[in-house]
Write a protein that holds these residues in place. Structure first.
Motif, mmCIF file in Angstrom:
data_model
loop_
_atom_site.group_PDB
_atom_site.id
_atom_site.type_symbol
_atom_site.label_atom_id
_atom_site.label_comp_id
_atom_site.label_asym_id
_atom_site.label_seq_id
_atom_site.Cartn_x
_atom_site.Cartn_y
_atom_site.Cartn_z
ATOM 1 N N SER A 41 35.870 111.011 -2.434
ATOM 2 C CA SER A 41 36.574 109.733 -2.642
ATOM 3 C C SER A 41 35.791 108.542 -2.098
ATOM 4 C CB SER A 41 37.963 109.778 -2.001
ATOM 5 O OG SER A 41 37.864 109.757 -0.593
ATOM 6 N N TRP A 42 34.937 108.793 -1.105
ATOM 7 C CA TRP A 42 34.134 107.718 -0.522
ATOM 8 C C TRP A 42 32.902 107.395 -1.365
ATOM 9 C CZ3 TRP A 42 36.299 105.199 3.455
ATOM 10 C CH2 TRP A 42 37.317 105.850 4.159
ATOM 11 N N ARG A 43 32.635 108.244 -2.352
ATOM 12 C CA ARG A 43 31.411 108.070 -3.130
ATOM 13 C C ARG A 43 31.672 107.862 -4.615
ATOM 14 N NH1 ARG A 43 27.156 112.528 -1.117
ATOM 15 N NH2 ARG A 43 25.923 111.281 -2.562
ATOM 16 N N LYS A 44 32.914 107.522 -4.953
ATOM 17 C CA LYS A 44 33.288 107.374 -6.362
ATOM 18 C C LYS A 44 32.641 106.171 -7.038
ATOM 19 C CE LYS A 44 37.602 107.690 -7.515
ATOM 20 N NZ LYS A 44 39.075 107.487 -7.428
ATOM 21 N N TYR A 45 32.448 105.116 -6.282
ATOM 22 C CA TYR A 45 31.947 103.871 -6.877
ATOM 23 C C TYR A 45 30.663 103.421 -6.187
ATOM 24 C CZ TYR A 45 36.689 103.805 -8.709
ATOM 25 O OH TYR A 45 37.848 104.147 -9.336
ATOM 26 N N PRO A 46 29.780 102.706 -6.912
ATOM 27 C CA PRO A 46 29.897 102.244 -8.300
ATOM 28 C C PRO A 46 29.651 103.372 -9.300
ATOM 29 C CG PRO A 46 27.774 101.586 -7.407
ATOM 30 C CD PRO A 46 28.535 102.236 -6.276
ATOM 31 N N THR A 47 30.180 103.183 -10.506
ATOM 32 C CA THR A 47 30.008 104.159 -11.571
ATOM 33 C C THR A 47 30.066 103.460 -12.928
ATOM 34 O OG1 THR A 47 30.999 106.096 -12.655
ATOM 35 C CG2 THR A 47 32.489 104.636 -11.484
ATOM 36 N N ASP A 48 29.336 104.009 -13.893
ATOM 37 C CA ASP A 48 29.329 103.430 -15.246
ATOM 38 C C ASP A 48 30.669 103.611 -15.946
ATOM 39 O OD1 ASP A 48 26.690 102.701 -14.907
ATOM 40 O OD2 ASP A 48 25.876 104.501 -15.876
ATOM 41 N N THR A 49 31.461 104.574 -15.484
ATOM 42 C CA THR A 49 32.766 104.819 -16.108
ATOM 43 C C THR A 49 33.732 103.672 -15.856
ATOM 44 O OG1 THR A 49 32.392 107.178 -15.699
ATOM 45 C CG2 THR A 49 34.615 106.539 -16.349
ATOM 46 N N ARG A 50 33.580 102.996 -14.709
ATOM 47 C CA ARG A 50 34.409 101.834 -14.379
ATOM 48 C C ARG A 50 33.499 100.657 -14.019
ATOM 49 N NH1 ARG A 50 39.621 102.099 -12.329
ATOM 50 N NH2 ARG A 50 39.348 99.847 -12.218
ATOM 51 N N PRO A 51 32.874 100.038 -15.034
ATOM 52 C CA PRO A 51 31.981 98.900 -14.761
ATOM 53 C C PRO A 51 32.696 97.688 -14.182
ATOM 54 C CG PRO A 51 32.367 99.130 -17.120
ATOM 55 C CD PRO A 51 32.969 100.335 -16.474
ATOM 56 N N ASP A 52 34.036 97.672 -14.287
ATOM 57 C CA ASP A 52 34.801 96.545 -13.745
ATOM 58 C C ASP A 52 34.818 96.550 -12.219
ATOM 59 O OD1 ASP A 52 36.372 98.906 -14.249
ATOM 60 O OD2 ASP A 52 38.121 97.804 -13.543
ATOM 61 N N VAL A 53 34.545 97.721 -11.604
ATOM 62 C CA VAL A 53 34.466 97.792 -10.141
ATOM 63 C C VAL A 53 33.024 97.469 -9.741
ATOM 64 C CG1 VAL A 53 34.808 99.218 -8.096
ATOM 65 C CG2 VAL A 53 36.258 99.569 -10.107
ATOM 66 N N LEU A 54 32.814 96.239 -9.281
ATOM 67 C CA LEU A 54 31.455 95.766 -8.979
ATOM 68 C C LEU A 54 30.920 96.331 -7.672
ATOM 69 C CD1 LEU A 54 31.746 91.988 -9.997
ATOM 70 C CD2 LEU A 54 31.020 93.930 -11.397
ATOM 71 N N SER A 55 31.754 96.373 -6.638
ATOM 72 C CA SER A 55 31.287 96.860 -5.337
ATOM 73 C C SER A 55 32.458 97.318 -4.481
ATOM 74 C CB SER A 55 30.501 95.771 -4.600
ATOM 75 O OG SER A 55 31.334 94.665 -4.306
ATOM 76 N N VAL A 56 32.158 98.306 -3.608
ATOM 77 C CA VAL A 56 33.135 98.800 -2.629
ATOM 78 C C VAL A 56 32.385 98.942 -1.306
ATOM 79 C CG1 VAL A 56 34.730 100.641 -1.997
ATOM 80 C CG2 VAL A 56 34.395 100.084 -4.411
ATOM 81 N N ASP A 57 32.766 98.142 -0.315
ATOM 82 C CA ASP A 57 32.044 98.126 0.960
ATOM 83 C C ASP A 57 32.979 98.372 2.137
ATOM 84 O OD1 ASP A 57 29.327 97.249 0.030
ATOM 85 O OD2 ASP A 57 30.494 95.544 -0.693
ATOM 86 N N VAL A 58 32.561 99.253 3.040
ATOM 87 C CA VAL A 58 33.316 99.496 4.266
ATOM 88 C C VAL A 58 33.061 98.341 5.227
ATOM 89 C CG1 VAL A 58 33.649 101.026 6.243
ATOM 90 C CG2 VAL A 58 33.149 102.004 4.001
ATOM 91 N N ILE A 59 34.120 97.668 5.641
ATOM 92 C CA ILE A 59 33.954 96.531 6.549
ATOM 93 C C ILE A 59 34.450 96.842 7.966
ATOM 94 C CG2 ILE A 59 33.992 94.775 4.731
ATOM 95 C CD1 ILE A 59 36.937 94.281 5.360
ATOM 96 N N GLU A 60 35.183 97.954 8.097
ATOM 97 C CA GLU A 60 35.665 98.352 9.414
ATOM 98 C C GLU A 60 36.053 99.823 9.372
ATOM 99 O OE1 GLU A 60 39.106 97.067 12.690
ATOM 100 O OE2 GLU A 60 39.100 96.191 10.684
ATOM 101 N N HIS A 61 35.723 100.564 10.440
ATOM 102 C CA HIS A 61 36.144 101.962 10.514
ATOM 103 C C HIS A 61 36.285 102.387 11.967
ATOM 104 C CE1 HIS A 61 32.134 103.539 11.694
ATOM 105 N NE2 HIS A 61 31.675 102.551 10.946
ATOM 106 N N ASN A 62 37.165 103.349 12.186
ATOM 107 C CA ASN A 62 37.405 103.828 13.541
ATOM 108 C C ASN A 62 37.798 105.299 13.498
ATOM 109 O OD1 ASN A 62 37.954 103.410 16.493
ATOM 110 N ND2 ASN A 62 40.018 103.979 15.837
ATOM 111 N N PHE A 63 37.213 106.091 14.403
ATOM 112 C CA PHE A 63 37.537 107.516 14.482
ATOM 113 C C PHE A 63 38.128 107.823 15.845
ATOM 114 C CE2 PHE A 63 36.333 111.912 15.591
ATOM 115 C CZ PHE A 63 37.043 112.586 14.597
#
Length: 207
Positions: A41-63
Motif C-alpha cells: 500500500s505504501w508503494r502503489k503510487y505513482p502509477t500509469d493506471t492512475r495518472p491523475d495521482v501526481l505525487s504521494v509524499d510522507v510528511i510525518e511518521h512515528n513508530f
C-alpha cells in the motif's frame, strides 16, 4: 403558534435533507497476506493506471516500539479533468489531499483516512480504507473502502456529490488492480533479493 412551529420543523427537515452527504462503500478480499498488502500500500503510487495521482509524499511518521503501531501522514496531489459544468466552480483542476494512516502490525489492522485540503469551502470528501486479516483464511486480506461527499454550493451541490461519488465507484476497481500489480512486484523483488542472497552465500561458502 402551532403553524409557525410546524413550518419551522418542515424547514429544518428540508435543510437537513438537502445537506445530507452522499456516501458509497465497497468491499473486497485480496488473496494475499495482510503483511504483503500493508507493505504494498505504501508503494502503489505513482502509477500509469492512475495518472491523475501526481505525487504521494510522507510528511510525518512515528513508530511506537511499545505498541508496534506506526502512524503516518501523507500529502497527495491529484489532477484530473472536470466536466464543463464544474469548471467555473473549481477553476484549477489540481487538488491537494491529506491522508492519516495507522498501521497496527500486532493486530493486523491498517486504517487510512483522507480528506481534501483544496476546495474545502466547496466540497468535503472524506475517504476511509481499512485492511484487516481475513478471519477464515489468514493468508487473505479483507478490504473496506468508504467515501462521503458533502458539497455546499446551492443549486449544484447535488451534481457535484453525484459526480464525485460516481468517480469514486469507477476508481475503486482501478485501486484494486494497482494493489494486485504492486503486491506482485513486491513479491518478485523479495524473491530476487532472497535468490541473490542465497547465491552470494553459496559463492562465499565455496570460496
Amino acid at each position: 403558534g402551532k403553524g409557525k412551529s410546524h413550518c419551522a420543523q418542515v424547514l429544518i427537515y428540508f435543510l437537513l435533507v438537502i445537506n445530507m452527504p452522499i456516501s458509497e462503500n465497497v468491499k473486497h478480499t485480496f488473496k494475499h497476506s495482510w503483511n504483503d498488502i500493508s507493505f504494498a500500500s505504501w508503494r502503489k503510487y505513482p502509477t500509469d493506471t492512475r495518472p491523475d495521482v501526481l505525487s504521494v509524499d510522507v510528511i510525518e511518521h512515528n513508530f511506537d516500539p511499545e505498541t508496534g503501531i506506526l502512524t503516518a501522514t501523507r500529502l497527495v496531489i491529484m489532477e484530473d479533468k472536470l466536466p464543463r459544468f464544474l469548471q467555473p466552480v473549481f477553476g484549477n483542476n489540481k487538488c491537494i489531499c491529506i491522508e492519516h494512516s495507522i498501521v497496527d502490525r500486532k493486530n493486523k489492522i491498517m486504517k487510512l483516512k483522507s480528506c481534501n485540503l483544496s476546495y474545502d469551502n466547496i466540497v468535503k470528501i472524506e475517504e476511509t480504507c481499512i485492511y484487516t486479516e481475513n478471519k477464515e483464511n489468514p493468508g487473505w486480506t479483507d478490504f473496506k473502502q468508504e467515501a462521503e461527499v458533502h458539497a455546499y454550493p446551492f443549486g449544484v451541490s447535488n451534481k457535484i456529490e453525484k459526480f464525485l461519488t460516481s468517480k469514486f465507484v469507477r476508481n475503486a476497481p482501478l485501486g484494486r488492480e494497482i494493489m494486485e500489480d504492486t503486491v506482485k512486484s513486491v513479491k518478485e523483488e523479495t524473491f530476487l533479493r532472497t535468490a541473490f542472497s542465497a547465491v552470494v552465500k553459496e559463492t562465499r561458502d565455496c570460496a
